[in-house]
Scaffold this active site. Structure first.
Site, PDB file in Angstrom:
ATOM      1  N   HIS A   1       0.808  -1.221   0.000  1.00  0.00           N
ATOM      2  CA  HIS A   1       0.000   0.000   0.000  1.00  0.00           C
ATOM      3  C   HIS A   1       0.845   1.276   0.000  1.00  0.00           C
ATOM      4  O   HIS A   1       0.336   2.351  -0.287  1.00  0.00           O
ATOM      5  CB  HIS A   1      -0.995  -0.003   1.172  1.00  0.00           C
ATOM      6  CG  HIS A   1      -0.394   0.245   2.512  1.00  0.00           C
ATOM      7  ND1 HIS A   1      -0.054  -0.764   3.380  1.00  0.00           N
ATOM      8  CD2 HIS A   1      -0.080   1.393   3.144  1.00  0.00           C
ATOM      9  CE1 HIS A   1       0.425  -0.240   4.487  1.00  0.00           C
ATOM     10  NE2 HIS A   1       0.432   1.057   4.378  1.00  0.00           N
TER      11      HIS A   1
ATOM     12  N   ASP B   1       0.208  -7.669   1.363  1.00  0.00           N
ATOM     13  CA  ASP B   1       0.645  -6.293   1.600  1.00  0.00           C
ATOM     14  C   ASP B   1       2.174  -6.194   1.610  1.00  0.00           C
ATOM     15  O   ASP B   1       2.767  -5.538   2.469  1.00  0.00           O
ATOM     16  CB  ASP B   1       0.071  -5.720   2.897  1.00  0.00           C
ATOM     17  CG  ASP B   1       0.162  -4.193   2.926  1.00  0.00           C
ATOM     18  OD1 ASP B   1       0.244  -3.594   1.844  1.00  0.00           O
ATOM     19  OD2 ASP B   1       0.177  -3.622   4.040  1.00  0.00           O
TER      20      ASP B   1
ATOM     21  N   SER C   1       4.878   2.556   7.653  1.00  0.00           N
ATOM     22  CA  SER C   1       4.528   1.442   6.783  1.00  0.00           C
ATOM     23  C   SER C   1       5.728   0.941   5.997  1.00  0.00           C
ATOM     24  O   SER C   1       6.421   1.716   5.345  1.00  0.00           O
ATOM     25  CB  SER C   1       3.450   1.859   5.775  1.00  0.00           C
ATOM     26  OG  SER C   1       2.251   2.150   6.417  1.00  0.00           O
TER      27      SER C   1
END
Length: 492
Positions: free
Chosen positions: A217, A250, A332
């Site tokens: 993402h 992910d 992230s």
């Protein structure tokens, strides 16, 4: 504490007949004494009123004339000594990847920090100002303490450190030593989509060829038509391109277009051997603040987490490592390290204390519940992406209900997508005898509470792995061995 008020001269008040002792002033009265709080301060040369004189305690000595040339001081009336100055105080759920809410049990991807330099710079300035205000309050408090205790001007409150700071060495295994060694191998990723949208995330050097591992993402907005760049801790920036990405896991892999020599890949640990209570170190760029280091512990293992970006994309699933190290949007894709500096996970999600939101929306920060993709799973996915450019997922060949609130198991649905059979003909589940309506309650020794839990656990395995499923049918519990099949790509 105002030194200006302390130096204001107050002439002697005319004598007045003794008056009954005034009652002990309350805090509100004390706050109005000259020079403190909000009360008025007499101007130089102004005599206090008769009412003020009458408020003096009966036993208080009356001030006499001020000799010429004597230091000018303020009259000390009722309520002396003054109360300490009051300084201002400052300060101000859903699982989500990087802070996005996703419901009571599941989350949404941690949003990359939007690359809005003006807005981010403004936020940074505001943060600096807030810190200055807090420091001002602390400084004021220290000034009051020093003024009250500075009887001997020759006394010193400073202590010099022994030895030369340049010779100070941090022992191996300390957070400073681990972070100092790891930071050169952690990068800040800037993703700019073709539509101008994008954000900031984190990644780390995977090998000497210039591969960078991060979250899908983080780079999804720029994967097809956009620009990607990575910045190292020394400030050097390099263009990058997507090698492959796996939305379901992910995980994504980038490659530097002109990789420099001397890249130092981070060592990889073994997430299967991690224990609850082990120390953790997270490195990333929370809210765009690159090279940020936070610490914590492994607070849980095998935590099933399902997440989406809040914009209709397919969900990602992980059987995550849970940590209380501070993780925020922008962390992230960054590494979660153990106390040796080995990567044990990829930071990907947090439980947010704020409301739900999607990419780029306002959200609360870390509340000490962060989730990382175990490195053993991430490594398998990364190797597959480097080799073929597309992910491979292990499957049982059955569609299960995705009710996230269910705690009774994963129910095989009545039908699949597009009204296809829920149990794929000749697939692993069909060969094992599973039927629509069966409720899967365990995979090997792991309790299965819902459909997302089952998928999270299956995806910790590889195609052709053999697992044992426990399921219930018509109130009867049974077990069966299943050899996992495979699915290639995210579109199938």
């Amino acid at each position: 504490m105002s030194t200006e008020n302390e130096g204001t001269a107050v002439p002697a008040a005319p004598s007045a007949p003794p008056a009954p002792a005034a009652p002990e002033p309350d805090s509100a009265t004390a706050a109005q004494q000259p020079g403190y709080g909000a009360g008025p301060v007499p101007d130089a040369g102004q005599r206090p009123s008769a009412a003020t004189a009458r408020e003096q305690p009966a036993h208080a000595p009356q001030p006499g004339p001020v000799p010429a040339g004597a230091p000018q001081t303020q009259s000390r009336g009722a309520g002396w000594p003054p109360p300490p100055p009051v300084y201002p105080s400052y300060g101000g759920g859903d699982v989500g990847i990087g802070g996005h809410g996703g419901g009571p049990a599941w989350g949404a991807p941690m949003a990359p920090v939007p690359p809005a330099p003006k807005k981010r710079n403004g936020g940074l300035v505001a943060g600096v100002l807030a810190a200055a205000l807090i420091a001002g309050g602390v400084g004021g408090g220290f000034g009051y303490w020093a003024a009250e205790r500075n009887d001997n001007p020759n006394d010193s409150t400073t202590v010099s450190a022994a030895g030369d700071l340049k010779d100070f060495k941090r022992e191996p295994g300390t957070v400073a030593a681990v972070a100092g060694k790891a930071l050169p191998s952690v990068v800040t990723i800037q993703a700019q989509g073709g539509d101008g949208e994008g954000g900031t995330g984190t990644g780390f050097v995977y090998d000497k060829e210039g591969h960078i591992v991060t979250n899908n993402h983080v780079v999804a907005s720029a994967a097809d038509s956009g620009a990607l760049s990575v910045t190292f801790s020394n400030g050097k920036k390099y263009a990058a391109e997507v090698v492959g990405r796996a939305q379901g896991y992910d995980v994504a892999v980038l490659k530097l277009k002109n990789a420099p020599s001397g890249l130092a890949p981070l060592p990889l640990g073994d997430s299967d051997k991690v224990a609850v209570g082990d120390s953790t170190i997270a490195i990333g760029a929370p809210f765009g603040l690159s090279n940020t280091v936070t610490t914590g512990i492994v607070s849980a293992k095998d935590r099933p987490v399902a997440s989406g970006d809040g914009q209709g994309s397919k969900a990602s699933y992980m059987s995550a490592l849970q940590t209380d190290a501070s993780i925020n949007p922008g962390n992230s894709g960054g590494p979660l390290l153990d106390s040796r500096g080995a990567v044990i996970g990829i930071n990907s999600a947090i439980q947010s204390g704020g409301g739900s939101g999607g990419f780029g929306q306002s959200q609360a920060g870390s509340i000490g519940l962060g989730f990382a993709i175990p490195v053993n799973q991430a490594t398998t996915v990364a190797e597959q992406l480097i080799k073929t450019g597309e992910p491979v997922y292990p499957v049982i060949g059955a569609t299960v209900a995705m009710d996230e609130k269910s705690t009774g198991g994963a129910k095989v649905a009545d039908s699949g997508a597009g009204n296809t059979p829920a149990v794929m003909p000749n697939g692993p589940a069909a060969k094992a005898g599973l039927k629509a309506g069966d409720v899967i309650t365990k995979l090997d020794d792991r309790v299965i509470e819902s459909g997302p839990t089952l998928i999270s656990e299956i995806w910790t395995h590889k195609p052709d792995d053999k697992v044992t499923l426990t399921y219930e049918r018509a109130g009867k519990s049974s077990t069966v061995d299943v050899t996992l099949g495979q699915r290639k790509g995210d579109d199938s």
